[in-house]
Design a protein around this motif. Structure first.
Motif, mmCIF file in Angstrom:
data_model
loop_
_atom_site.group_PDB
_atom_site.id
_atom_site.type_symbol
_atom_site.label_atom_id
_atom_site.label_comp_id
_atom_site.label_asym_id
_atom_site.label_seq_id
_atom_site.Cartn_x
_atom_site.Cartn_y
_atom_site.Cartn_z
ATOM 1 N N VAL A 1 37.198 52.892 36.878
ATOM 2 C CA VAL A 1 38.420 52.727 36.090
ATOM 3 C C VAL A 1 38.759 51.240 35.931
ATOM 4 O O VAL A 1 39.010 50.766 34.827
ATOM 5 N N GLN A 2 38.727 50.529 37.047
ATOM 6 C CA GLN A 2 39.126 49.113 37.017
ATOM 7 C C GLN A 2 38.226 48.294 36.097
ATOM 8 O O GLN A 2 38.704 47.421 35.367
ATOM 9 N N SER A 3 36.922 48.563 36.133
ATOM 10 C CA SER A 3 35.997 47.800 35.281
ATOM 11 C C SER A 3 36.337 47.993 33.812
ATOM 12 O O SER A 3 36.359 47.032 33.035
ATOM 13 N N ASN A 4 36.600 49.236 33.429
ATOM 14 C CA ASN A 4 36.939 49.499 32.029
ATOM 15 C C ASN A 4 38.272 48.854 31.648
ATOM 16 O O ASN A 4 38.419 48.334 30.542
ATOM 17 N N LEU A 5 39.238 48.889 32.583
ATOM 18 C CA LEU A 5 40.530 48.243 32.307
ATOM 19 C C LEU A 5 40.363 46.738 32.123
ATOM 20 O O LEU A 5 41.092 46.111 31.362
ATOM 21 N N GLN A 6 39.373 46.170 32.803
ATOM 22 C CA GLN A 6 39.127 44.725 32.697
ATOM 23 C C GLN A 6 38.192 44.378 31.531
ATOM 24 O O GLN A 6 37.741 43.252 31.409
ATOM 25 N N THR B 1 37.038 54.211 41.961
ATOM 26 C CA THR B 1 38.108 53.309 41.504
ATOM 27 C C THR B 1 37.535 52.162 40.683
ATOM 28 O O THR B 1 38.170 51.692 39.746
ATOM 29 N N GLY B 2 36.332 51.716 41.006
ATOM 30 C CA GLY B 2 35.703 50.624 40.260
ATOM 31 C C GLY B 2 35.382 51.023 38.836
ATOM 32 O O GLY B 2 35.412 50.192 37.923
ATOM 33 N N PRO C 1 34.404 46.952 45.404
ATOM 34 C CA PRO C 1 34.444 45.795 44.490
ATOM 35 C C PRO C 1 33.095 45.069 44.428
ATOM 36 O O PRO C 1 32.635 44.677 43.352
ATOM 37 N N GLY D 1 42.179 48.144 47.165
ATOM 38 C CA GLY D 1 41.684 48.411 45.820
ATOM 39 C C GLY D 1 40.519 49.376 45.806
ATOM 40 O O GLY D 1 40.130 49.865 44.755
ATOM 41 N N TYR E 1 30.588 46.990 42.256
ATOM 42 C CA TYR E 1 30.790 46.828 40.811
ATOM 43 C C TYR E 1 30.454 45.424 40.332
ATOM 44 O O TYR E 1 29.970 45.243 39.206
#
Lengths: 172, 36
Positions: A56-61, A53-54, A34, A102, A37
């Motif tokens: 994917v999460q960054s794009n989702l956010q 994982t960051g 985290p 996460g 990113y």
């Protein structure tokens, strides 16, 4: 120690490949996905190596980040335990070290434990301790019973008398 | 995919030649052997 997934970046720096291609790079080890990113998004760093994982999460956010590629299609973790166990289901009620919730180590561990029939929110205690080096140190001190550790540490883990447990094999 | 090289999409759009050179350096590193 840099994780194995980052070795090409480290080699490119050490052996002058960046310089040869007209780039001046500074490598910074950030010991948390985290945080890595956050640094990328805020502009403190220009690129990351690691931390899937960051991505994917960054794009989702709603923060568009893209991957330029990867050299590694394997999960570079071995689960090390203090006591010899037959399979991962025997980690029930044990304390297990991860980097941060996460992050990659917690995601991979969760998949491995759920594959072994454990509920990761009820059956085990996850402790956020930092990178492989810090998790290995916690194993040595006896503060945790198991941890996913970068496989670059396998010789060291064996030398220290820890037991290595593999996850379920992927279908071929 | 493990350990992806990741950049901001805007950075890739505005400075593609730099990132091409970055990936080229990275690829060269993946082929490096100690006896080189």
């Amino acid at each position: 120690m840099f994780p194995t997934v980052s070795f090409p970046v480290f080699i490119a720096q050490e052996k002058g490949f960046f310089e040869k291609n007209g780039l001046k790079a500074e490598i910074i080890r950030i010991n948390s996905e985290p945080t890595t990113y956050q640094a990328l998004i805020s502009g403190d760093i220009d690129a990351t190596s690691g931390a899937p994982t960051g991505l994917v999460q960054s794009n989702l956010q709603g923060v568009p980040v893209v991957s330029l590629g990867s050299w590694d299609n394997l999960v570079s973790y071995t689960v090390a335990t203090r006591e010899k166990i037959g399979d991962l289901s025997q980690l029930k009620r044990e304390k297990i070290g991860i980097n941060r919730l996460g992050g990659k180590s917690s995601l991979i561990l969760r998949v491995m434990l759920e594959d072994a029939g454990l509920n990761t929110t009820k059956d085990v205690t996850l402790l956020q301790l930092g990178g492989s080096q810090e998790r290995l140190a916690a194993l040595m001190r006896g503060g945790i019973d198991a941890a996913p550790v970068d496989f670059a540490f396998e010789p060291k883990m064996k030398q220290l008398g820890f037991f290595l447990v593999t996850g379920k094999k992927l279908p071929s | 995919m493990n350990g992806p090289l990741t950049v901001k999409a805007a950075s890739l759009q505005s400075n593609r030649p730099k990132w091409v050179r970055f990936v080229k350096s990275y690829l060269e590193a993946t082929h490096y052997h100690d006896n080189q």
